[in-house]
Design a protein around this motif. Sequence first.
Motif, PDB file in Angstrom:
ATOM      1  N   MET A   1       0.697  -1.338  -0.054  1.00 28.92           N
ATOM      2  CA  MET A   1       0.019   0.143  -0.076  1.00 28.92           C
ATOM      3  C   MET A   1       0.666   1.155   0.097  1.00 28.92           C
ATOM      4  O   MET A   1       1.914   1.360   0.740  1.00 28.92           O
ATOM      5  N   LYS A   2       0.558   2.031  -0.681  1.00 34.75           N
ATOM      6  CA  LYS A   2       1.383   3.435  -0.909  1.00 34.75           C
ATOM      7  C   LYS A   2       0.719   4.275   0.111  1.00 34.75           C
ATOM      8  O   LYS A   2      -0.421   4.575  -0.027  1.00 34.75           O
ATOM      9  N   LYS A   3       1.673   5.087   0.627  1.00 31.96           N
ATOM     10  CA  LYS A   3       0.971   6.170   1.753  1.00 31.96           C
ATOM     11  C   LYS A   3       1.492   7.471   1.065  1.00 31.96           C
ATOM     12  O   LYS A   3       2.660   7.645   0.866  1.00 31.96           O
ATOM     13  N   ILE A   4       0.550   8.471   1.255  1.00 31.30           N
ATOM     14  CA  ILE A   4       0.691   9.627   0.582  1.00 31.30           C
ATOM     15  C   ILE A   4      -0.104  10.857   1.601  1.00 31.30           C
ATOM     16  O   ILE A   4      -0.935  10.261   2.200  1.00 31.30           O
ATOM     17  N   THR A   5       0.319  11.926   1.366  1.00 33.99           N
ATOM     18  CA  THR A   5      -0.225  13.058   2.239  1.00 33.99           C
ATOM     19  C   THR A   5      -1.472  13.568   1.566  1.00 33.99           C
ATOM     20  O   THR A   5      -1.453  13.194   0.149  1.00 33.99           O
ATOM     21  N   GLU A   6      -2.269  14.450   2.048  1.00 35.01           N
ATOM     22  CA  GLU A   6      -3.446  15.007   1.416  1.00 35.01           C
ATOM     23  C   GLU A   6      -2.845  15.760   0.350  1.00 35.01           C
ATOM     24  O   GLU A   6      -3.626  15.948  -0.862  1.00 35.01           O
ATOM     25  N   LYS A   7      -1.809  16.833   0.562  1.00 32.14           N
ATOM     26  CA  LYS A   7      -1.263  17.764  -0.220  1.00 32.14           C
ATOM     27  C   LYS A   7      -0.908  17.149  -1.320  1.00 32.14           C
ATOM     28  O   LYS A   7      -1.185  17.465  -2.821  1.00 32.14           O
ATOM     29  N   LEU A   8      -0.251  15.931  -1.294  1.00 29.02           N
ATOM     30  CA  LEU A   8       0.186  15.197  -2.531  1.00 29.02           C
ATOM     31  C   LEU A   8      -0.961  14.658  -3.290  1.00 29.02           C
ATOM     32  O   LEU A   8      -0.904  14.714  -4.659  1.00 29.02           O
ATOM     33  N   PHE A   9      -2.121  14.120  -2.807  1.00 32.52           N
ATOM     34  CA  PHE A   9      -3.300  13.576  -3.593  1.00 32.52           C
ATOM     35  C   PHE A   9      -3.761  14.848  -4.310  1.00 32.52           C
ATOM     36  O   PHE A   9      -4.053  14.481  -5.303  1.00 32.52           O
ATOM     37  N   LYS A  10      -3.840  16.081  -3.751  1.00 36.07           N
ATOM     38  CA  LYS A  10      -4.727  17.142  -4.382  1.00 36.07           C
ATOM     39  C   LYS A  10      -3.837  17.556  -5.405  1.00 36.07           C
ATOM     40  O   LYS A  10      -4.305  18.009  -6.438  1.00 36.07           O
ATOM     41  N   GLN A  26      -3.311   5.101   0.901  1.00 40.44           N
ATOM     42  CA  GLN A  26      -3.700   5.378   2.140  1.00 40.44           C
ATOM     43  C   GLN A  26      -3.290   6.923   2.017  1.00 40.44           C
ATOM     44  O   GLN A  26      -2.257   7.467   1.702  1.00 40.44           O
ATOM     45  N   ILE A  27      -4.357   7.804   2.190  1.00 36.92           N
ATOM     46  CA  ILE A  27      -4.171   9.077   2.261  1.00 36.92           C
ATOM     47  C   ILE A  27      -4.383   9.780   3.690  1.00 36.92           C
ATOM     48  O   ILE A  27      -5.300   9.640   4.409  1.00 36.92           O
ATOM     49  N   GLU A  28      -3.126  10.294   4.033  1.00 31.21           N
ATOM     50  CA  GLU A  28      -3.015  10.810   5.322  1.00 31.21           C
ATOM     51  C   GLU A  28      -3.614  12.153   5.662  1.00 31.21           C
ATOM     52  O   GLU A  28      -3.083  13.131   4.812  1.00 31.21           O
ATOM     53  N   LEU A  29      -4.601  12.442   6.358  1.00 30.53           N
ATOM     54  CA  LEU A  29      -5.208  13.741   6.383  1.00 30.53           C
ATOM     55  C   LEU A  29      -5.054  14.169   7.817  1.00 30.53           C
ATOM     56  O   LEU A  29      -4.332  13.479   8.658  1.00 30.53           O
ATOM     57  N   LEU A  30      -5.395  15.533   8.308  1.00 33.60           N
ATOM     58  CA  LEU A  30      -4.637  16.059   9.462  1.00 33.60           C
ATOM     59  C   LEU A  30      -5.247  15.207  10.601  1.00 33.60           C
ATOM     60  O   LEU A  30      -4.794  14.952  11.392  1.00 33.60           O
TER      61      LEU A  30
END
Length: 91
Positions: A1-10, A26-30
């Motif tokens: 599973m790839k983990k990214i930040t919300e900023k990268l996703f946007k 997996q998108i990590e939000l605040l």
Amino acid sequence: MKKITEKLFKQSIDAYLEQAIDEPIQIELLNNTLYLSTIRNINIIDNEWIKEFMAIPEEFRLNPFDISDSGDLYWADKRNIEAVKASIAKN
């Protein structure tokens, strides 16, 4: 599973949506975490689901798909729905 930040996703939504077809993301939000993936084998109603559904007394049993697309058994019990309605009415 790839983990990214919300900023990268946007910044690259289209690319990550395409990538999620092959690999869950997996998108990590605040204050939360989101998971993005495809569902290859939808088997909502299996033996365990049926067993749990039939454990609800018949007089309280409802079709959960009338309320929730997921078929969540919480919504198959009339008592749960009445409790939610009562809670909403209080507020």
